[in-house]
Design a protein around this motif. Structure first.
Motif, mmCIF file in Angstrom:
data_model
loop_
_atom_site.group_PDB
_atom_site.id
_atom_site.type_symbol
_atom_site.label_atom_id
_atom_site.label_comp_id
_atom_site.label_asym_id
_atom_site.label_seq_id
_atom_site.Cartn_x
_atom_site.Cartn_y
_atom_site.Cartn_z
ATOM 1 N N SER A 124 16.365 5.577 -0.012
ATOM 2 C CA SER A 124 17.240 6.259 1.069
ATOM 3 C C SER A 124 18.269 5.793 1.165
ATOM 4 N N GLY A 125 18.536 6.944 2.632
ATOM 5 C CA GLY A 125 20.267 5.832 2.516
ATOM 6 C C GLY A 125 19.978 4.583 3.722
ATOM 7 N N GLY A 150 20.016 4.062 -1.212
ATOM 8 C CA GLY A 150 21.329 5.556 -1.479
ATOM 9 C C GLY A 150 22.584 4.296 -0.541
ATOM 10 N N PHE A 153 25.243 3.451 -3.446
ATOM 11 C CA PHE A 153 24.985 4.732 -3.817
ATOM 12 C C PHE A 153 26.395 5.106 -3.011
ATOM 13 N N ASP A 154 26.189 5.079 -1.813
ATOM 14 C CA ASP A 154 26.817 5.537 -0.706
ATOM 15 C C ASP A 154 28.565 5.045 -0.735
ATOM 16 N N GLY A 166 27.744 9.610 -1.562
ATOM 17 C CA GLY A 166 27.845 9.170 -3.012
ATOM 18 C C GLY A 166 26.614 9.607 -3.892
ATOM 19 N N GLY A 167 25.894 9.375 -3.610
ATOM 20 C CA GLY A 167 24.566 9.707 -4.823
ATOM 21 C C GLY A 167 24.421 10.316 -5.264
ATOM 22 N N GLY A 260 12.167 10.618 -0.762
ATOM 23 C CA GLY A 260 13.662 9.882 -0.012
ATOM 24 C C GLY A 260 14.714 9.981 -0.535
ATOM 25 N N ALA A 264 16.151 12.611 -5.089
ATOM 26 C CA ALA A 264 17.116 13.396 -5.560
ATOM 27 C C ALA A 264 18.113 12.678 -7.087
ATOM 28 N N THR A 291 13.816 15.826 -0.901
ATOM 29 C CA THR A 291 13.872 15.031 -0.741
ATOM 30 C C THR A 291 14.528 14.091 -0.038
ATOM 31 N N THR A 292 15.975 14.799 -0.133
ATOM 32 C CA THR A 292 16.913 14.019 1.009
ATOM 33 C C THR A 292 16.241 14.336 2.929
ATOM 34 N N ASP A 293 16.482 14.502 3.884
ATOM 35 C CA ASP A 293 15.718 14.910 4.752
ATOM 36 C C ASP A 293 15.750 16.068 5.559
HETATM 37 O O1 KG4 Z 1 15.945 10.283 2.656
HETATM 38 P P1 KG4 Z 1 17.708 11.056 2.416
HETATM 39 O O2 KG4 Z 1 18.809 11.907 3.089
HETATM 40 O O3 KG4 Z 1 18.407 10.289 4.395
HETATM 41 C C1 KG4 Z 1 18.015 8.784 5.455
HETATM 42 O O4 KG4 Z 1 16.877 8.669 5.019
HETATM 43 O O5 KG4 Z 1 18.459 7.954 4.759
HETATM 44 O O6 KG4 Z 1 18.578 10.243 2.015
HETATM 45 C C2 KG4 Z 1 20.510 10.064 1.773
HETATM 46 C C3 KG4 Z 1 20.414 9.314 0.690
HETATM 47 C C4 KG4 Z 1 22.178 9.203 0.793
HETATM 48 O O7 KG4 Z 1 22.297 7.619 0.570
HETATM 49 C C5 KG4 Z 1 22.406 9.539 -0.740
HETATM 50 O O8 KG4 Z 1 23.394 9.100 -1.661
HETATM 51 C C6 KG4 Z 1 21.316 9.881 -1.532
HETATM 52 O O9 KG4 Z 1 20.244 9.312 -0.483
HETATM 53 N N1 KG4 Z 1 21.176 9.914 -2.697
HETATM 54 C C7 KG4 Z 1 21.364 10.677 -4.056
HETATM 55 C C8 KG4 Z 1 21.264 11.429 -4.153
HETATM 56 N N2 KG4 Z 1 21.081 12.850 -3.786
HETATM 57 C C9 KG4 Z 1 21.187 11.896 -2.480
HETATM 58 N N3 KG4 Z 1 21.384 9.017 -5.121
HETATM 59 C C10 KG4 Z 1 21.373 8.916 -5.520
HETATM 60 N N4 KG4 Z 1 20.696 10.307 -6.452
HETATM 61 C C11 KG4 Z 1 21.252 11.586 -6.054
HETATM 62 N N5 KG4 Z 1 21.234 12.469 -6.516
#
Ligand code: KG4
Ligand code: ZN
Length: 348
Positions: A124-125, A150, A153-154, A166-167, A260, A264, A291-293
């Protein structure tokens, strides 16, 4: 905010996105996050509770790790709600939520029970780690030594000028690029074969963007930007999946999962599924929306914890602004997820 039935069917899963509020700053602004939480929570809770037929029986809330201000708002709100409605309250570790997210369905199916031995990636991030989930115990097997996937990526997307977060932006660009176009490093740590590092890759990527004057804002160069995005994405995915063969050989999992925000990612999903097909090991990925929070995963982790006999005192559950913060009443991450690890506690 989410409401699940007793079998873990997701009845409601709504999200108040803060992306627009933070986007102008290129990342999350902590004070803004707390204020946005304060504004959104009463509206979301009213909307969710008002739209289900049966009464709420248990309140689960994320108690850490994360931004203390935002956690504080959530914890106090949930504690007051539970106390005022005479409902049991359970504090959930954010990572435990991600770990159970693959077992949820958004199509009306009950949650799938956790098999005996699961090899799980959380990316994740804020975190990038491999876990072994066995008989309710979570053991961290490997983790990032520096940035999270993450986060890299950001940061790279920010320098490239393709937006926040950025992801998803790089994922979109990468679909039309060639992953072998730019040669980026994939350092491995000799002393810790299951750990990974993203800072060297991130610095090399940022150097490339600057040297090639690749910032996407200008016209032209679209193919170069897509090639770069695909190459960077492939390097991140290689880093994350680097330990997989050996971990699977050592632990013989029944199931491999990834969770996380980074789960995604299109390439990560494709590569993991292909790996599973090759090896004859089942791979289970959360639906993209989980996948995201999200609150559904926290509710599910809460109902599993409650079933295992855990509960927290709404009068004592609180947040404190120290770095290695543990709210009183929150089981230390170690106890809460029963994490067995020799590594240092992650306190981001
Ligand atoms: O799990 P999450 O929503 O929050 C945290 O717990 O950090 O993860 C967010 C992270 C961000 O850095 C975002 O850029 C990344 O997940 N992310 C991705 C994608 N969608 C979200 N990274 C790569 N490819 C994606 N499609
Ligand atoms: Zn997360």
């Amino acid at each position: 905010m989410a409401i699940l039935d007793r079998e873990g069917r997701v009845e409601i899963n709504i999200l108040a996105s803060q992306i627009a509020a933070h986007a102008p700053f290129g990342g999350v602004v902590p004070e803004l996050a707390s204020r946005e939480h304060l504004r959104a929570l009463p509206v979301l809770v009213q909307q969710a509770v008002g739209s289900v037929a049966s009464p709420v029986e248990l309140v689960a809330v994320t108690a850490g790790p994360g931004l203390v201000g935002a956690l504080l708002v959530g914890v106090r709100f949930a504690a007051a709600f539970a106390w005022g409605s005479s409902l049991p309250l359970i504090a959930v570790d954010h990572l435990e939520g991600h770990l159970v997210s693959p077992f949820l369905d958004l199509g009306g199916e009950a949650a799938r029970p956790e098999p005996e031995r699961v090899l799980a990636l959380v990316a994740s991030g804020g975190h990038s780690s491999w876990y072994l989930m066995q008989d309710g115990v979570r053991r961290r097997l490997g983790q990032t030594r520096d940035d999270a996937a993450g986060e890299s990526f950001d940061k790279v997307a920010q320098v490239l000028g393709v937006g926040y977060p950025g992801g998803p932006a790089l994922d979109g660009l990468a679909r039309s690029g060639r992953s072998t176009a730019v040669d980026l490093p994939r350092p491995r740590l000799k002393d810790a074969p299951f750990d990974f590092s993203f800072s060297g890759l991130k610095s090399a990527a940022i150097r490339w963007i600057r040297e090639q004057k690749l910032a996407a804002a200008g016209d032209g160069g679209a193919a170069e930007v897509a090639d770069f995005a695909a190459s960077f994405e492939a390097a991140v995915v290689d880093q994350l999946l680097g330990p997989l063969d050996e971990l699977a050989a050592q632990h013989q999992p029944e199931l491999v999962t990834a969770a996380g925000g980074v789960a995604a990612n299109t390439l990560l999903r494709e590569r993991l599924s292909a790996w599973g097909n090759d090896r004859g090991v089942e791979v289970l990925l959360p639906v993209r929306a989980l996948t995201t929070d999200n609150a559904a995963m926290i509710a599910h982790a809460g109902q599993i914890g409650y079933r295992d006999g855990h509960q927290d005192d709404p009068r004592r559950l609180d947040a404190r602004g120290r770095k290695a913060w543990q709210p009183p009443g929150m089981r230390a991450a170690a106890e809460m997820c029963r994490v067995e690890s020799s590594g240092e506690a992650e306190d981001r």
